[in-house]
Write an enzyme that holds these catalytic residues in place. Structure first.
Site, PDB file in Angstrom:
ATOM      1  N   ARG A 216     -10.096   0.161  15.820  1.00  0.00           N
ATOM      2  CA  ARG A 216     -10.014   1.053  14.669  1.00  0.00           C
ATOM      3  C   ARG A 216     -11.085   0.564  13.700  1.00  0.00           C
ATOM      4  O   ARG A 216     -12.203   1.042  13.751  1.00  0.00           O
ATOM      5  CB  ARG A 216      -8.598   1.011  14.079  1.00  0.00           C
ATOM      6  CG  ARG A 216      -8.321   2.087  13.074  1.00  0.00           C
ATOM      7  CD  ARG A 216      -6.885   2.059  12.578  1.00  0.00           C
ATOM      8  NE  ARG A 216      -6.513   0.756  12.012  1.00  0.00           N
ATOM      9  CZ  ARG A 216      -5.342   0.504  11.440  1.00  0.00           C
ATOM     10  NH1 ARG A 216      -4.423   1.455  11.369  1.00  0.00           N
ATOM     11  NH2 ARG A 216      -5.069  -0.686  10.936  1.00  0.00           N
TER      12      ARG A 216
ATOM     13  N   MET B 214      14.224  23.327   2.549  1.00  0.00           N
ATOM     14  CA  MET B 214      13.369  22.634   1.573  1.00  0.00           C
ATOM     15  C   MET B 214      14.186  21.792   0.597  1.00  0.00           C
ATOM     16  O   MET B 214      13.826  20.658   0.298  1.00  0.00           O
ATOM     17  CB  MET B 214      12.519  23.663   0.816  1.00  0.00           C
ATOM     18  CG  MET B 214      11.477  23.019  -0.086  1.00  0.00           C
ATOM     19  SD  MET B 214      10.482  24.216  -0.989  1.00  0.00           S
ATOM     20  CE  MET B 214       9.497  24.956   0.289  1.00  0.00           C
TER      21      MET B 214
ATOM     22  N   LYS C 237       0.851  -1.203   0.000  1.00  0.00           N
ATOM     23  CA  LYS C 237       0.000   0.000   0.000  1.00  0.00           C
ATOM     24  C   LYS C 237       0.887   1.254   0.000  1.00  0.00           C
ATOM     25  O   LYS C 237       2.096   1.172   0.256  1.00  0.00           O
ATOM     26  CB  LYS C 237      -0.904  -0.022   1.232  1.00  0.00           C
ATOM     27  CG  LYS C 237      -0.161   0.029   2.562  1.00  0.00           C
ATOM     28  CD  LYS C 237      -1.085  -0.270   3.732  1.00  0.00           C
ATOM     29  CE  LYS C 237      -0.330  -0.261   5.045  1.00  0.00           C
ATOM     30  NZ  LYS C 237      -1.158  -0.770   6.160  1.00  0.00           N
TER      31      LYS C 237
ATOM     32  N   TYR D  25      18.755  28.305   8.426  1.00  0.00           N
ATOM     33  CA  TYR D  25      17.590  29.026   8.958  1.00  0.00           C
ATOM     34  C   TYR D  25      17.560  28.963  10.485  1.00  0.00           C
ATOM     35  O   TYR D  25      17.795  27.913  11.087  1.00  0.00           O
ATOM     36  CB  TYR D  25      16.303  28.388   8.449  1.00  0.00           C
ATOM     37  CG  TYR D  25      15.972  28.708   7.005  1.00  0.00           C
ATOM     38  CD1 TYR D  25      15.752  30.018   6.591  1.00  0.00           C
ATOM     39  CD2 TYR D  25      15.868  27.686   6.077  1.00  0.00           C
ATOM     40  CE1 TYR D  25      15.428  30.298   5.267  1.00  0.00           C
ATOM     41  CE2 TYR D  25      15.542  27.961   4.751  1.00  0.00           C
ATOM     42  CZ  TYR D  25      15.329  29.267   4.359  1.00  0.00           C
ATOM     43  OH  TYR D  25      15.013  29.539   3.053  1.00  0.00           O
TER      44      TYR D  25
HETATM   45  C1  PLP Z   1      -0.424  -1.813   6.757  1.00  0.00           C
HETATM   46  C2  PLP Z   1      -0.987  -3.099   7.238  1.00  0.00           C
HETATM   47  C3  PLP Z   1      -0.169  -4.209   7.426  1.00  0.00           C
HETATM   48  C4  PLP Z   1       1.340  -4.156   7.325  1.00  0.00           C
HETATM   49  O1  PLP Z   1       1.848  -3.624   8.541  1.00  0.00           O
HETATM   50  P1  PLP Z   1       3.418  -3.592   8.832  1.00  0.00           P
HETATM   51  O2  PLP Z   1       3.519  -3.149  10.241  1.00  0.00           O
HETATM   52  O3  PLP Z   1       3.998  -2.597   7.888  1.00  0.00           O
HETATM   53  O4  PLP Z   1       3.916  -4.964   8.585  1.00  0.00           O
HETATM   54  C5  PLP Z   1      -0.773  -5.412   7.764  1.00  0.00           C
HETATM   55  N1  PLP Z   1      -2.114  -5.505   7.930  1.00  0.00           N
HETATM   56  C6  PLP Z   1      -2.928  -4.448   7.778  1.00  0.00           C
HETATM   57  C7  PLP Z   1      -4.377  -4.598   7.999  1.00  0.00           C
HETATM   58  C8  PLP Z   1      -2.400  -3.214   7.445  1.00  0.00           C
HETATM   59  O5  PLP Z   1      -3.213  -2.160   7.316  1.00  0.00           O
END
Ligand code: PLP
Length: 357
Positions: A129, A301, A33, A253
């Protein structure tokens, strides 16, 4: 050309994927993702496709990008669909679909599908969640089966604190999961990277490694498996200007660093617009001309300053590693009070150059 770039080592990516498989003996969905945590989802999927059991992404837009690039492996939508009309595309492209809420279950029941889909039914085992409440879980499973719209169901949940190796929380979540799934004969998926590396006793037919694929440890403390991971991304640039300053001179800066002796300063073509964290303070490690050094003053930047005082061999044109095989992204993250996940995801503007290792 500006010398800032991210080198992506696809051989290291495959090495890390194999570790996820090897230490669990499970099937593994490579979590790619958010553009593979900044590493480039299509290139990472192509590098893994020959051996990966499948991929996981956050949404259908990310999944469609993989199909458009010719990836045929299973792709799981980790949050399922956001609107019911995505179901047609889910069927068309054979995406696997998380169901985390009752509204999604109802949408599947009401949908007209040309073919049954694969659902990963998510339980809220304590993270609070997404995921179904334990009291609704068995009935949701039965309703999916009865709907006739589902070919296969995988039972899943997600850990809130698997990165804390001494917390009770993961064991408690497993207990909630085991109670809720009693009597449901289906495969199970529980483990993310910290659970893959740190919780060998948790049973999970499918694991979901993300951050570990990219070679960063999810832990604050040492872990034997995490030590075997190979960093995939090397963020590097070059020194584009050098100046010698007497003691008492401000740098950058806000004059956040003042020379405390005569010093040699290198200016590097890298800044927060590339994703280098602006929060990184003076002292954050870098590697220049192969030697360890440190950041000085505020990150701007497009540029940042480093200390060349004790690295006489470094100068104009020297290569600087901001993170990679020598400077761990997880260490930079600690200095910047964030996590390697965010360090990687923030990468932008710099070209990514891929190699097979
Ligand atoms: C992002 C995600 C993972 C991967 O998590 P990591 O800590 O990066 O291994 C696994 N399961 C779900 C549901 C996620 O949203």
């Amino acid at each position: 050309m500006r010398p800032a770039r991210a080198l992506i080592d696809l051989q290291a990516l495959r090495h890390n994927y194999r570790i996820a498989r090897e230490v669990t003996g499970a099937k593994a969905l490579a979590v790619i993702k958010a553009d593979a945590y900044g590493h480039g989802a299509v290139r990472c999927a192509q590098a893994l496709e020959a051996e990966a059991d499948g991929f996981a992404v956050a949404c259908i837009e990310e999944a469609l990008e993989l199909r458009a690039a010719g990836i045929r492996a299973p792709v799981l939508l980790l949050e399922g669909f956001f609107e019911a009309d995505e179901l047609a595309l889910i069927v068309e492209h054979d995406f696997w679909c998380v169901v985390h809420s009752l509204w999604q279950l109802e949408a599947i029941e009401q949908a007209v599908l040309s073919k049954p889909i694969t659902v990963w039914l998510k339980l809220d085992s304590g993270m609070h969640r997404v995921g179904l409440h334990p009291k609704d879980y068995p009935a949701a499973y039965q309703r999916l089966l009865a709907s006739g719209k589902v070919a296969k169901i995988v039972l899943m949940s997600h850990f809130a604190r698997a990165d804390e190796l001494h917390a009770q929380s993961s064991a408690e979540q497993v207990a909630v999961f085991e109670t809720a799934r009693q009597g449901l004969a289906a495969e199970v998926s529980l483990r993310n990277s910290p659970a893959v590396l740190g919780w060998p006793d948790i049973k999970s037919d499918w694991v979901r490694p993300g951050i570990m694929l990219y070679g960063a440890t999810p832990f604050e403390e040492a872990n034997a498996f995490a030590e075997r991971l190979q960093p995939v991304m090397t963020l590097e640039s070059k020194v584009i200007s050098v100046r010698e300053l007497p003691a008492g001179e401000p740098i950058g800066y806000g004059a956040r660093f003042i020379t405390d002796k005569p010093m040699r300063i290198g200016v590097v073509a890298m800044g927060y617009a590339d994703g280098y964290p602006r929060q990184a303070p003076t002292g954050t490690p870098v590697l220049v001309a192969g030697k360890p050094s440190r950041l000085l003053g505020r990150v701007s930047m497009d540029m940042l300053c480093i200390d060349l005082t004790d690295v006489p061999e470094a100068g104009l044109g020297s290569t600087v590693e901001l993170w990679g095989k020598n400077i761990l992204a997880s260490d930079v993250a600690k200095w910047a009070e964030t996590i390697p996940y965010q360090i990687f995801c923030n990468l932008k503007r710099v070209p990514r150059l891929y190699s097979e290792g």
